[in-house]
Design a protein around this motif. Structure first.
Motif, PDB file in Angstrom:
ATOM      1  N   LEU A 100     -14.470  13.191 -13.320  1.00 16.39           N
ATOM      2  CA  LEU A 100     -13.525  12.950 -12.237  1.00 16.39           C
ATOM      3  C   LEU A 100     -13.719  13.975 -11.127  1.00 16.39           C
ATOM      4  CD1 LEU A 100     -11.126  11.047 -11.578  1.00 16.39           C
ATOM      5  CD2 LEU A 100      -9.611  12.819 -12.494  1.00 16.39           C
ATOM      6  N   LEU A 101     -13.976  13.496  -9.922  1.00 14.43           N
ATOM      7  CA  LEU A 101     -14.221  14.357  -8.762  1.00 14.43           C
ATOM      8  C   LEU A 101     -13.352  13.889  -7.601  1.00 14.43           C
ATOM      9  CD1 LEU A 101     -15.931  16.544  -7.215  1.00 14.43           C
ATOM     10  CD2 LEU A 101     -17.512  14.684  -6.647  1.00 14.43           C
ATOM     11  N   ALA A 102     -12.751  14.831  -6.893  1.00 13.64           N
ATOM     12  CA  ALA A 102     -11.970  14.503  -5.702  1.00 13.64           C
ATOM     13  C   ALA A 102     -12.388  15.427  -4.568  1.00 13.64           C
ATOM     14  CB  ALA A 102     -10.469  14.635  -5.969  1.00 13.64           C
ATOM     15  N   TYR A 103     -12.280  14.926  -3.332  1.00 16.85           N
ATOM     16  CA  TYR A 103     -12.594  15.763  -2.175  1.00 16.85           C
ATOM     17  C   TYR A 103     -11.704  15.374  -0.999  1.00 16.85           C
ATOM     18  CZ  TYR A 103     -15.787  11.773  -1.308  1.00 16.85           C
ATOM     19  OH  TYR A 103     -16.337  10.520  -1.148  1.00 16.85           O
ATOM     20  N   GLY A 104     -11.321  16.397  -0.242  1.00 18.50           N
ATOM     21  CA  GLY A 104     -10.465  16.222   0.921  1.00 18.50           C
ATOM     22  C   GLY A 104     -11.227  16.513   2.195  1.00 18.50           C
ATOM     23  N   SER A 105     -10.840  15.847   3.281  1.00 22.40           N
ATOM     24  CA  SER A 105     -11.599  15.953   4.521  1.00 22.40           C
ATOM     25  C   SER A 105     -10.699  16.264   5.708  1.00 22.40           C
ATOM     26  CB  SER A 105     -12.366  14.651   4.778  1.00 22.40           C
ATOM     27  OG  SER A 105     -11.453  13.589   4.996  1.00 22.40           O
ATOM     28  N   SER A 109      -7.863  12.340   4.763  1.00 22.69           N
ATOM     29  CA  SER A 109      -8.031  11.475   3.595  1.00 22.69           C
ATOM     30  C   SER A 109      -8.432  12.288   2.372  1.00 22.69           C
ATOM     31  CB  SER A 109      -9.091  10.398   3.866  1.00 22.69           C
ATOM     32  OG  SER A 109     -10.366  10.982   4.045  1.00 22.69           O
ATOM     33  N   LEU A 110      -8.061  11.773   1.204  1.00 23.35           N
ATOM     34  CA  LEU A 110      -8.398  12.384  -0.079  1.00 23.35           C
ATOM     35  C   LEU A 110      -9.051  11.306  -0.933  1.00 23.35           C
ATOM     36  CD1 LEU A 110      -8.043  15.028  -1.754  1.00 23.35           C
ATOM     37  CD2 LEU A 110      -5.925  14.055  -2.609  1.00 23.35           C
ATOM     38  N   THR A 111     -10.280  11.541  -1.370  1.00 22.47           N
ATOM     39  CA  THR A 111     -11.051  10.547  -2.102  1.00 22.47           C
ATOM     40  C   THR A 111     -11.222  10.986  -3.549  1.00 22.47           C
ATOM     41  OG1 THR A 111     -12.268  10.007  -0.078  1.00 22.47           O
ATOM     42  CG2 THR A 111     -13.196   9.213  -2.144  1.00 22.47           C
ATOM     43  N   VAL A 112     -10.957  10.071  -4.478  1.00 26.26           N
ATOM     44  CA  VAL A 112     -11.117  10.331  -5.904  1.00 26.26           C
ATOM     45  C   VAL A 112     -12.252   9.464  -6.431  1.00 26.26           C
ATOM     46  CG1 VAL A 112      -9.994  10.401  -8.158  1.00 26.26           C
ATOM     47  CG2 VAL A 112      -8.654  10.803  -6.080  1.00 26.26           C
ATOM     48  N   CYS A 113     -13.220  10.076  -7.116  1.00 27.41           N
ATOM     49  CA  CYS A 113     -14.421   9.374  -7.569  1.00 27.41           C
ATOM     50  C   CYS A 113     -14.650   9.623  -9.054  1.00 27.41           C
ATOM     51  CB  CYS A 113     -15.662   9.850  -6.811  1.00 27.41           C
ATOM     52  SG  CYS A 113     -15.479   9.934  -5.035  1.00 27.41           S
ATOM     53  N   GLN A 114     -15.484   8.770  -9.638  1.00 27.86           N
ATOM     54  CA  GLN A 114     -16.055   9.061 -10.946  1.00 27.86           C
ATOM     55  C   GLN A 114     -17.557   9.233 -10.744  1.00 27.86           C
ATOM     56  OE1 GLN A 114     -15.460   5.842 -13.711  1.00 27.86           O
ATOM     57  NE2 GLN A 114     -17.159   4.632 -12.896  1.00 27.86           N
ATOM     58  N   VAL A 115     -18.116  10.220 -11.416  1.00 27.77           N
ATOM     59  CA  VAL A 115     -19.537  10.518 -11.239  1.00 27.77           C
ATOM     60  C   VAL A 115     -20.377  10.013 -12.403  1.00 27.77           C
ATOM     61  CG1 VAL A 115     -19.062  12.519  -9.802  1.00 27.77           C
ATOM     62  CG2 VAL A 115     -19.286  12.811 -12.263  1.00 27.77           C
ATOM     63  N   SER A 116     -19.731   9.499 -13.459  1.00 26.94           N
ATOM     64  CA  SER A 116     -20.496   8.921 -14.559  1.00 26.94           C
ATOM     65  C   SER A 116     -21.105   7.597 -14.106  1.00 26.94           C
ATOM     66  CB  SER A 116     -19.599   8.715 -15.778  1.00 26.94           C
ATOM     67  OG  SER A 116     -18.510   7.876 -15.445  1.00 26.94           O
ATOM     68  N   GLU A 117     -22.137   7.166 -14.807  1.00 23.01           N
ATOM     69  CA  GLU A 117     -22.852   5.966 -14.399  1.00 23.01           C
ATOM     70  C   GLU A 117     -21.993   4.711 -14.590  1.00 23.01           C
ATOM     71  OE1 GLU A 117     -27.114   3.717 -15.233  1.00 23.01           O
ATOM     72  OE2 GLU A 117     -26.574   5.524 -16.347  1.00 23.01           O
ATOM     73  N   PRO A 118     -21.843   3.841 -13.573  1.00 24.67           N
ATOM     74  CA  PRO A 118     -22.315   4.059 -12.206  1.00 24.67           C
ATOM     75  C   PRO A 118     -21.315   4.862 -11.387  1.00 24.67           C
ATOM     76  CG  PRO A 118     -21.321   1.900 -12.359  1.00 24.67           C
ATOM     77  CD  PRO A 118     -21.231   2.505 -13.740  1.00 24.67           C
ATOM     78  N   LEU A 122     -12.914   5.692  -6.896  1.00 21.58           N
ATOM     79  CA  LEU A 122     -11.775   5.111  -7.604  1.00 21.58           C
ATOM     80  C   LEU A 122     -10.593   4.864  -6.665  1.00 21.58           C
ATOM     81  CD1 LEU A 122     -11.813   7.309 -10.843  1.00 21.58           C
ATOM     82  CD2 LEU A 122     -12.859   5.058 -10.496  1.00 21.58           C
ATOM     83  N   GLN A 123     -10.268   5.850  -5.849  1.00 20.21           N
ATOM     84  CA  GLN A 123      -9.138   5.741  -4.938  1.00 20.21           C
ATOM     85  C   GLN A 123      -9.447   6.497  -3.653  1.00 20.21           C
ATOM     86  OE1 GLN A 123      -6.602   3.859  -5.524  1.00 20.21           O
ATOM     87  NE2 GLN A 123      -6.389   3.699  -7.745  1.00 20.21           N
ATOM     88  N   LYS A 124      -8.933   5.968  -2.545  1.00 23.67           N
ATOM     89  CA  LYS A 124      -8.923   6.712  -1.289  1.00 23.67           C
ATOM     90  C   LYS A 124      -7.468   6.865  -0.890  1.00 23.67           C
ATOM     91  CE  LYS A 124     -11.006   7.311   3.214  1.00 23.67           C
ATOM     92  NZ  LYS A 124     -12.034   6.873   4.177  1.00 23.67           N
ATOM     93  N   SER A 159      -3.792   6.925 -10.725  1.00 22.98           N
ATOM     94  CA  SER A 159      -4.071   5.587 -11.257  1.00 22.98           C
ATOM     95  C   SER A 159      -3.594   4.485 -10.319  1.00 22.98           C
ATOM     96  CB  SER A 159      -3.414   5.423 -12.626  1.00 22.98           C
ATOM     97  OG  SER A 159      -2.003   5.587 -12.528  1.00 22.98           O
ATOM     98  N   LYS A 160      -2.488   4.725  -9.607  1.00 21.70           N
ATOM     99  CA  LYS A 160      -1.954   3.713  -8.682  1.00 21.70           C
ATOM    100  C   LYS A 160      -2.405   3.940  -7.245  1.00 21.70           C
ATOM    101  CE  LYS A 160       2.213   2.951 -11.472  1.00 21.70           C
ATOM    102  NZ  LYS A 160       3.708   2.992 -11.494  1.00 21.70           N
TER     103      LYS A 160
END
Length: 423
Positions: A100-105, A109-118, A122-124, A159-160
């Motif tokens: 689980l990775l998140a980054y803010g800009s 905006s705050l973006t939440v990602c998964q780095v496992s394949e693929p 997940l959420q913006k 999750s939401k």
């Protein structure tokens, strides 16, 4: 301290066979080796050809010595996220989570990602109207608390993808973290020189402490009893916190930092083999890094061990400890830079502190603007260069498994680097 380290280094000879993090010195190594890999795993654009230039920046005698020392090796880029069009200033992996990775800009905006394949987004999370200055995951990774230049603190349910609470302030909110013991407690530093303890459930400020300048960075020890906060003039405060009531009281103000530059990073580490005690890492906007020991029996009194001036500082640059390397003979940290490289430093070696870097070469725009799953066939040796960012690198973060390093730049690109497996 350094003499003891050097004496131990000269008296103990380690080889690749008796240490799992050591690499054999290559028998032949060209100053400008090049290699290519043609593979497209995750896109429909057909096969891609890319050539990476691998070079060493050291002379032959120095290179021989450096290859005999431990360092992180990387096999290439694990994945790239380039969906953000604004500068990504802060990023973080989930707690005890490697995927689980998140980054803010700077666009809020705050973006939440998964780095496992693929790898996927997940959420913006949108709601802030100005730059996100900091955020933190809750202990169970169900929530993210973020703060912004728009004077608000927001709590998100991942999750939401929704904002469940907004706390309004009177000044820019600059740094934030969850309390490690009482996750119902949020600690927030702002431009009004305050550190606020906020009840997570109600959004109410239950305690506040006034510092001498704007509070720009903070971290808390693993016991939840001590807060370490940096301000806009380079000072670092040690603050006592009650885990139950949230009451705050200042115990020390450290004035060891010679620069009067805003602190961008405060990171606590429970133990260091170099200092033999808990330690603190501080990074300032002018590119100065400071490494402190922490006296736990003196209410968190800080003693400066060493400092380091970065070669290419950039405003709001962040730094981080290297967890695995710090268990070796030095105290290793990783940081971004204004020259678009990611640097690894050993704070125990002031004369040759830079031990590795992920270096920028000419990277195809076509290659960057496709979100591609990358795997590199050839093992990158320690202290070699690797392709990467095309603009100043602002943030760096390790995942829980310590096999992935994420870095972000001012163009909005986030690269997840894959560390080489060691035998």
């Amino acid at each position: 301290l350094l003499r003891r380290i050097e004496a131990a280094s000269s008296s103990a000879h380690s080889t690749p066979s008796n240490s799992g993090r050591w690499f054999a010195s290559p028998t032949t190594f060209s100053e400008a080796d090049s290699w290519s890999s043609i593979r497209d795993l995750r896109s429909n654009s057909g096969k891609l050809s890319r050539t990476l230039s691998v070079s060493s920046k050291h002379s032959e005698p120095e290179r021989h010595v450096r290859f005999a020392e431990p360092a992180y090796s990387f096999v290439g880029m694990h994945c790239i996220f380039d969906n953000c069009k604004a500068s990504v200033t802060v990023l973080q992996f989930g707690r005890t989570n490697s995927d689980l990775l998140a980054y803010g800009s700077s666009d809020g905006s705050l973006t939440v990602c998964q780095v496992s394949e693929p790898p996927s987004v997940l959420q913006k999370l949108t709601g802030h109207s100005k730059d996100i200055t900091d955020f933190d995951f809750s202990s169970n990774n169900q929530y993210i608390a973020s703060c912004s230049m728009d004077k608000t603190v927001r709590v998100w349910e991942i999750s939401k993808g929704t904002c469940i609470r907004v706390v309004y302030g009177v000044s820019s909110q600059l740094c934030i973290c969850f309390h490690p013991v009482n996750n119902n407690l949020l600690l927030v530093g702002n431009a009004n020189r305050e550190i606020n303890a906020i009840n997570f459930s109600t959004g109410r400020v239950i305690s506040k402490l006034t510092c001498d300048n704007a509070v720009t960075a903070l971290d808390i020890d693993h016991t939840g009893q001590l807060i370490f906060a940096g301000d806009a003039q380079g000072y670092i405060y040690t603050i006592s916190v009650n885990s139950h009531t949230g009451s705050l009281s200042r115990t020390h103000k450290n004035k060891s930092c010679k620069s009067k530059s805003s602190v961008t990073t405060i990171q606590y580490r429970t133990f260091s083999l170099v200092a033999r005690c808990p330690v603190l890492l501080s990074c300032a906007q002018d590119g100065n890094l400071y490494f402190f020991s922490i006296a736990t029996n003196s209410h968190g009194y800080l003693t400066l061990i060493c400092s380091l001036k970065l070669a290419s500082p950039v405003q709001n640059i962040r730094a981080s400890f290297c967890p695995l390397l710090s268990l070796e003979k030095g105290e290793f940290i990783v940081t971004g830079s204004g020259d678009s490289n990611v640097y690894f430093y050993d704070l125990a070696r002031p004369k040759n502190s830079c031990v590795n870097k992920l270096q920028v070469c000419s990277l195809s725009l076509y290659f960057l603007h496709l979100k591609i799953w990358l795997q590199v066939e050839v093992l990158m040796k320690p202290f070699t260069s690797l392709k990467g960012h095309g603009s100043p690198v602002m943030g760096v973060a390790w995942n829980h498994g310590e096999n992935l390093l994420a870095s972000s730049d001012s163009d909005g690109t986030v690269i997840v680097w894959k560390r080489a497996k060691t035998n």
